[in-house]
Each structure stands twice: as C-alpha cells, then as structure tokens.
Design a protein around this motif. Structure first.
Motif, short mmCIF file in Angstrom:
data_model
loop_
_atom_site.label_atom_id
_atom_site.label_comp_id
_atom_site.label_asym_id
_atom_site.label_seq_id
_atom_site.Cartn_x
_atom_site.Cartn_y
_atom_site.Cartn_z
N ALA A 58 0.84 -1.20 0.00
CA ALA A 58 0.00 0.00 0.00
C ALA A 58 0.88 1.25 0.00
N PHE A 59 1.96 1.23 0.77
CA PHE A 59 2.88 2.37 0.78
C PHE A 59 3.53 2.56 -0.59
N LEU A 60 4.02 1.49 -1.19
CA LEU A 60 4.67 1.61 -2.49
C LEU A 60 3.71 2.13 -3.55
N LEU A 61 2.48 1.65 -3.54
CA LEU A 61 1.49 2.14 -4.51
C LEU A 61 1.19 3.61 -4.28
N GLY A 62 1.08 4.02 -3.03
CA GLY A 62 0.85 5.44 -2.72
C GLY A 62 2.01 6.31 -3.17
N ALA A 63 3.24 5.83 -2.94
CA ALA A 63 4.42 6.59 -3.37
C ALA A 63 4.46 6.69 -4.89
N TRP A 64 4.18 5.60 -5.56
CA TRP A 64 4.18 5.59 -7.03
C TRP A 64 3.11 6.54 -7.58
#
Length: 72
Positions: A58-64
């Motif tokens: 979820a963090f990686l998708l938000g950062a992307w």
C-alpha cells in the motif's frame, strides 16, 4: 495500518535506493519472513519500523501514485 518499532536484526541484507546520495540521509530496507523492515541509515543500531506485505505494498502504490510527495 499496524506498524511496530523493534530493534534491527543482524546487519545483513539491508539496501537503500539507487537514487539515494552518499550523504547518509536516507533509509534502508530489508525483507524477511513476509515483512519489510525500515531503518535510518545514520542510526543503524537504532530502532526500525516493520510492515507486513499488505502495508508495504500500500505504501509503495501510494508513493508511485504521488500521494506522499512533499508539499511545495
């Protein structure tokens, strides 16, 4: 999200982004047993934050998606 602060395991398997500069102002990550451990590069013996796979993804998708960009 359930993040917990724990002390780092052995000093093996840690890496930082290839976009990080060599000024020591970055974080490192290590993966193990379905968890992502994150620590401050300048305090490698200090505490770290641990996320499970769903939280990390979820963090990686938000950062992307730009959700964590610093405000101007």
């Amino acid at each position: 999200m359930t993040a917990m602060t724990v002390f780092p395991p052995a000093d093996e398997g840690w890496f930082k982004s290839s976009f990080s500069q060599s000024t020591g102002q970055c974080v490192e990550v290590r993966f193990g047993e379905g968890l992502a451990h994150v620590r401050n590069t300048r305090d490698r013996t200090g505490p770290m934050v641990t996320f499970n796979r769903a939280e990390w993804e979820a963090f990686l998708l938000g950062a992307w998606n730009g959700e964590f960009d610093m405000p101007a």
